[in-house]
Design an enzyme around this catalytic site. Structure first.
Site, PDB file in Angstrom:
ATOM      1  N   ILE A 265      45.790  36.300  41.225  1.00 14.74           N
ATOM      2  CA  ILE A 265      45.609  36.704  39.834  1.00 14.74           C
ATOM      3  C   ILE A 265      44.646  35.742  39.161  1.00 14.74           C
ATOM      4  O   ILE A 265      44.758  34.527  39.289  1.00 14.74           O
ATOM      5  CB  ILE A 265      46.970  36.724  39.105  1.00 14.74           C
ATOM      6  N   GLY A 266      43.672  36.282  38.434  1.00 15.35           N
ATOM      7  CA  GLY A 266      42.708  35.448  37.722  1.00 15.35           C
ATOM      8  C   GLY A 266      41.652  34.825  38.611  1.00 15.35           C
ATOM      9  O   GLY A 266      41.066  33.802  38.267  1.00 15.35           O
TER      10      GLY A 266
ATOM     11  N   GLY B 235      38.883  36.590  39.791  1.00 14.04           N
ATOM     12  CA  GLY B 235      37.603  37.279  39.689  1.00 14.04           C
ATOM     13  C   GLY B 235      37.421  38.416  40.666  1.00 14.04           C
ATOM     14  O   GLY B 235      36.304  38.891  40.869  1.00 14.04           O
TER      15      GLY B 235
ATOM     16  N   SER C 201      41.839  41.992  40.150  1.00 16.90           N
ATOM     17  CA  SER C 201      43.259  42.285  40.382  1.00 16.90           C
ATOM     18  C   SER C 201      43.882  43.021  39.203  1.00 16.90           C
ATOM     19  O   SER C 201      44.689  43.936  39.395  1.00 16.90           O
ATOM     20  CB  SER C 201      44.037  40.994  40.675  1.00 16.90           C
TER      21      SER C 201
ATOM     22  N   ALA D 292      42.431  45.044  37.070  1.00 20.15           N
ATOM     23  CA  ALA D 292      41.944  46.428  37.020  1.00 20.15           C
ATOM     24  C   ALA D 292      42.595  47.275  38.102  1.00 20.15           C
ATOM     25  O   ALA D 292      42.976  48.428  37.855  1.00 20.15           O
ATOM     26  CB  ALA D 292      40.429  46.462  37.169  1.00 20.15           C
TER      27      ALA D 292
ATOM     28  N   ASP E 199      35.235  46.825  36.621  1.00 15.76           N
ATOM     29  CA  ASP E 199      36.339  46.578  37.548  1.00 15.76           C
ATOM     30  C   ASP E 199      37.173  47.833  37.771  1.00 15.76           C
ATOM     31  O   ASP E 199      37.497  48.181  38.914  1.00 15.76           O
ATOM     32  CB  ASP E 199      37.226  45.448  37.020  1.00 15.76           C
TER      33      ASP E 199
END
Length: 428
Positions: free
Chosen positions: A177-178, A180, A183, A185, A238
């Site tokens: 998570i976080g 880039g 995840s 989207a 995304d």
């Protein structure tokens, strides 16, 4: 055609990697993004009723976030009350709900959760639990109401064929998570597609079907609403990739304006720094440099846009594979240096770049930077190369987690009705 009670379905949606165009896409320049072989999954399971006496627990709605991990429970009756009393389709728009979610105070939908104290983590305005559960309940409500479901016929879940105990939604992502990789989207797309299928179950329309083009358009928009809650002002790239897959040229405001016709696979090694970061803060930092030095930073951003079209010409080229790979690698290195000049690198990313360069490969950050992930461009037949083995050994020794994947060849969101739950490695 008679409907059949569906006790389980699974939705999956891919993550994405931006090959070129990070940050410059914010200013109207094009970007290239494609699907990767890492996915988010949503599993729906009809629950069996535990006993038939008056003292048996009532049917429940259980929402699991296995990647956090966190679980929330509502009774089926309270979930029905949530649909009746709250309108996230017409009345409560994503921007207004985001303001509620980020404001200090009680969790917006706390009164519908199962009796008992609300977990303290849901009172923390920036917690993953609050954001994840809030966006999930919001999108479930928005999708169900937009599909004509504003109440629940409880007999659907009292019938033996449906299990009688309510249902569970379980979400899991293979992506950090976080980092880039899109995840949030892919989570939003899974949630939107799962909620759409749930609406069909609640309307007794649940027959095995594929997601048609009209439904995919709805999923894209609902997942964009989810991205507003997660990122305030998403570009849409995304959730476009998570919905439809492929490799595309994308421009903010106008969306996809070209589907790239790959002549050969694009192999990359995605390397996770393990460093979380804020996309909004990094975009603001780059914007500050543009404000301070417009005559310098403006042409840098414009150059990134030109680089995108240079890369597309190579990706669609019939030139010799070795020549194409070498030139794509040069563009990767150029773009990475342009991104460095915006101040969005990070010491952990620089370590990855040094390791890749030492092994003879080109690499760059992907996404907002400041941590997250980098990718290393790989040639055809890379697994047989001694240099690739040296690269993997060096990254492993440095403590970086990496995964080989191919960009832009995978499908988007998919729906299946098999009875096997997706079990990630190491999941118990």
């Amino acid at each position: 055609m008679a409907t059949t009670a569906i006790k389980h379905f699974e939705v999956s949606a891919p993550g994405k990697v931006i090959l070129h165009g990070e940050h410059s896409v914010v200013y109207g320049h094009p970007a290239i993004a494609g699907s990767i072989g890492l996915h988010t999954y949503l599993n729906y399971t009809a629950l069996e009723r535990s006993g038939s006496s008056a003292s048996s627990p009532p049917p429940q709605v259980i929402i699991e976030f296995r990647s956090i991990p966190f679980t929330a429970t509502l009774t089926l009756d309270s979930f029905g009350a949530f649909l009746q009393e709250v309108d996230c389709c017409e009345s409560l728009q994503p921007e207004a709900f985001l303001e509620q979610l980020r404001s200090k105070g009680a969790f917006p939908f706390a009164r519908f959760l199962s009796p008992g104290p609300v977990p303290p983590v849901l009172e923390e305005t920036s917690s993953k639990e609050r954001m994840s559960l809030g966006s999930t309940l919001y999108i479930l409500n928005r999708v169900l109401r937009s599909e004509g479901v504003s109440s629940i016929d409880s007999t659907i879940f009292s019938e033996e064929a449906s299990g009688g105990g309510g249902f569970r939604l379980s979400l899991y992502s293979e992506m950090s998570i976080g980092a880039g990789l899109g995840s949030s989207a892919s989570y939003g797309v899974c949630l939107a597609a799962g909620a759409y299928q749930l609406s069909r179950i609640l309307k007794r329309e649940a027959t095995v079907t594929q997601l048609g083009e009209d439904v995919l358009k709805k999923i894209y928009q609902w997942s964009f609403d989810s991205e507003i809650i997660m990122h305030v002002k998403p570009s849409g790239i995304d959730n476009e990739i998570a919905t439809n897959g492929g490799l595309v040229r994308f421009r903010r405001g106008s969306g996809v304006n070209k589907i790239i016709a790959l002549r050969r696979p694009v192999h990359v090694l995605i390397v996770d720094t393990g460093v979380s970061r804020s996309t909004a803060n990094l975009v603001a930092s780059a914007a500050k440099r543009l404000e301070l030095f417009p005559r310098t930073v403006g042409p840098i951003l414009q150059g990134m846009g030109g680089l995108v079209d240079e890369a597309i010409a190579l990706l669609e080229s019939d030139a010799a594979p070795d020549t194409v790979y070498e030139r794509l690698g040069t563009l990767v290195s150029i773009n990475n240096n342009l991104l460095r000049s915006l101040g969005v690198s990070h010491p952990a990313l620089e370590r990855i770049f040094t390791i890749a360069e030492g092994a003879g490969f080109s690499s760059k950050l992907t996404g907002a930077g400041g941590g997250g992930c980098a990718f290393v461009l790989l040639p055809a037949g890379y697994k047989e190369l001694e240099s690739f083995r040296a690269l993997m050994d060096a990254l492993d020794e440095a403590g970086f987690r990496s995964i080989e994947t191919t960009v832009g060849t995978g499908a988007g969101v998919s729906l299946s009705y098999d009875h096997q739950h997706h079990q990630p490695q190491g999941d118990k």
